[in-house]
Design a protein around this motif. Structure first.
Motif, PDB file in Angstrom:
ATOM      1  N   SER A 138       0.798  -1.185  -0.152  1.00 19.17           N
ATOM      2  CA  SER A 138      -0.057  -0.019  -0.231  1.00 19.17           C
ATOM      3  C   SER A 138       0.766   1.160  -0.085  1.00 19.17           C
ATOM      4  O   SER A 138       0.249   2.314   0.201  1.00 19.17           O
ATOM      5  CB  SER A 138      -1.050   0.015   1.559  1.00 19.17           C
ATOM      6  N   GLY A 148      -8.521  -2.208  -5.566  1.00 16.19           N
ATOM      7  CA  GLY A 148      -8.623  -4.023  -5.353  1.00 16.19           C
ATOM      8  C   GLY A 148      -9.411  -4.220  -3.974  1.00 16.19           C
ATOM      9  O   GLY A 148      -9.402  -3.505  -3.227  1.00 16.19           O
ATOM     10  N   LEU A 149      -9.523  -5.618  -3.851  1.00 13.83           N
ATOM     11  CA  LEU A 149     -10.000  -5.938  -2.654  1.00 13.83           C
ATOM     12  C   LEU A 149      -8.965  -6.090  -1.422  1.00 13.83           C
ATOM     13  O   LEU A 149      -9.624  -5.579  -0.382  1.00 13.83           O
ATOM     14  CB  LEU A 149     -10.272  -7.391  -2.681  1.00 13.83           C
ATOM     15  N   GLY A 150      -7.784  -6.212  -1.748  1.00 13.46           N
ATOM     16  CA  GLY A 150      -6.794  -5.685  -0.549  1.00 13.46           C
ATOM     17  C   GLY A 150      -6.675  -4.422  -0.209  1.00 13.46           C
ATOM     18  O   GLY A 150      -6.652  -4.076   0.923  1.00 13.46           O
ATOM     19  N   GLN A 151      -6.861  -3.436  -1.390  1.00 10.07           N
ATOM     20  CA  GLN A 151      -7.052  -2.069  -0.750  1.00 10.07           C
ATOM     21  C   GLN A 151      -8.186  -1.543  -0.087  1.00 10.07           C
ATOM     22  O   GLN A 151      -8.095  -0.935   0.783  1.00 10.07           O
ATOM     23  CB  GLN A 151      -6.611  -1.267  -2.219  1.00 10.07           C
ATOM     24  N   TYR A 152      -9.302  -2.415  -0.463  1.00  6.18           N
ATOM     25  CA  TYR A 152     -10.561  -1.909   0.411  1.00  6.18           C
ATOM     26  C   TYR A 152     -10.286  -2.444   1.943  1.00  6.18           C
ATOM     27  O   TYR A 152     -10.655  -1.605   2.762  1.00  6.18           O
ATOM     28  CB  TYR A 152     -11.736  -2.605  -0.220  1.00  6.18           C
ATOM     29  N   ILE A 153      -9.652  -3.554   2.290  1.00  2.05           N
ATOM     30  CA  ILE A 153      -9.409  -3.973   3.434  1.00  2.05           C
ATOM     31  C   ILE A 153      -8.533  -2.962   4.231  1.00  2.05           C
ATOM     32  O   ILE A 153      -8.668  -2.664   5.165  1.00  2.05           O
ATOM     33  CB  ILE A 153      -8.958  -5.395   3.417  1.00  2.05           C
ATOM     34  N   TYR A 154      -7.550  -2.799   3.390  1.00  2.00           N
ATOM     35  CA  TYR A 154      -6.455  -1.865   4.126  1.00  2.00           C
ATOM     36  C   TYR A 154      -7.089  -0.577   4.403  1.00  2.00           C
ATOM     37  O   TYR A 154      -6.894   0.298   5.462  1.00  2.00           O
ATOM     38  CB  TYR A 154      -5.589  -1.642   3.017  1.00  2.00           C
ATOM     39  N   GLY A 203     -15.317   3.338  -2.173  1.00  2.58           N
ATOM     40  CA  GLY A 203     -14.084   3.334  -1.419  1.00  2.58           C
ATOM     41  C   GLY A 203     -14.195   4.343  -0.001  1.00  2.58           C
ATOM     42  O   GLY A 203     -13.724   4.065   1.169  1.00  2.58           O
ATOM     43  N   VAL A 206     -16.399   2.356   2.362  1.00  2.00           N
ATOM     44  CA  VAL A 206     -15.560   1.273   3.085  1.00  2.00           C
ATOM     45  C   VAL A 206     -15.075   2.133   4.304  1.00  2.00           C
ATOM     46  O   VAL A 206     -14.956   1.443   5.485  1.00  2.00           O
ATOM     47  CB  VAL A 206     -14.504   0.523   2.284  1.00  2.00           C
TER      48      VAL A 206
END
Length: 306
Positions: A138, A148-154, A203, A206
């Motif tokens: 990140s 992406g999915l990983g960035q949404y979680i981050y 984003g 989230v």
């Protein structure tokens, strides 16, 4: 009511920029304990306490929303054209907030030097967040239009951590977002949203969900920790604030254009002094408010005796 709305407005201005937190402003203006109690009652109080806390938070919230929307719309433009002016301003705010926090908590700082390791823990936590950001990939500039999915979680985790910091009188949630590389992309996303570019909306939602979940989980813990282990928590806060200075200096690198970090050549002394002045103005407002409250209480006491 207007006084509470003004308090919320001031908190939003602090929360919207890296440096001092809304909690610090609440501390300086003298309503921090009431604010944290209202948050606690909202999630863990009786029905009567929840209603009371909700009424108070709604008044703060009106001012907070007005201040945050106004601030974000201005910042979205300024970051693109005056990044080093703003970075210097944030440095002035943060450095000046340190002595204010120490002054307010002098009784639990002076003579409690066994808690000094918590200061270094705060520093390590800030560095750890920076390393986490780099280690997860990140470290690249976030674009709320192509997540992406990983960035949404981050982003969700960043929001939860930010609100935890935001309620503390010390490092701001915006500083946490800045450390994790989310702050400037977030400001840009809000600017796009104001221009009806709804591609950034997922984003933003989230991030808001992370903030709400973080608030529900962290407020009870932070309130208990401040009451039972105040010296350790204050030293931790000071460490977080010291560590945030480096994050502020590196802030320009998180712009989409990837500007260089703040240096002596790009440092703006006028903006730095302006940041200092803002904190002193808040302290003056607190003194005026306390004097008026004392006069009001004295008049009520006189009426009671008569």
């Amino acid at each position: 009511m207007l006084y509470n709305i003004f308090h919320g407005f001031c908190m939003a201005l602090a929360d919207s920029v890296p440096g001092v937190s809304g909690g610090t402003v609440a501390y300086i203006l003298g309503f921090y304990e009431r604010f944290i109690d209202a948050l606690h009652y909202l999630f863990n109080g009786s029905m009567r306490e929840r209603k009371e806390g909700l009424r108070y938070l709604c008044k703060l919230g009106i001012g907070w929303v007005i201040g945050m929307v106004s601030s974000v719309l201005v910042l979205a433009q300024l970051f693109e054209t005056h990044i080093y002016f703003l970075t210097s301003l944030f440095l002035g705010l943060t450095l000046t907030a340190l002595p204010f926090v120490i002054k307010e908590e002098r009784d639990v700082v002076v003579g409690h030097y066994s808690k000094l390791p918590f200061l270094f823990i705060g520093l390590v936590l800030v560095c750890g967040m920076v390393f986490f950001r780099e280690g997860t990939g990140s470290g690249a500039v976030l674009n709320f239009l192509t997540l992406g999915l990983g960035q949404y979680i981050y982003i969700f985790i960043s929001g939860a951590l930010a609100i935890s910091a935001m309620v503390l009188p010390g490092v701001s949630g915006s500083t946490v977002l800045l450390i994790m590389g989310v702050y400037i992309p977030m400001i840009s996303a809000f600017g796009k949203l104001a221009r009806l570019e709804f591609g950034v909306l997922p984003g933003v939602l989230v991030l808001l969900c992370g903030i709400l979940c973080g608030a529900a989980v962290s407020v009870r813990f932070l309130r208990a920790a401040l009451k039972r282990h105040r010296s350790a928590m204050v030293y931790l806060i000071i460490g977080l604030m010291l560590g945030s200075l480096y994050a502020i200096i590196m802030g320009p690198t998180t712009l989409a254009e990837g500007e260089a970090p703040l240096t002596l050549a790009t440092f703006n002394p006028l903006a730095f002094v302006l940041g200092i002045a803002i904190l002193f103005v808040l302290e003056k407002i607190k003194a005026v408010g306390q004097r008026r409250e004392a006069e009001r209480q004295a008049m009520m006491d006189d009426d009671t005796h008569q």
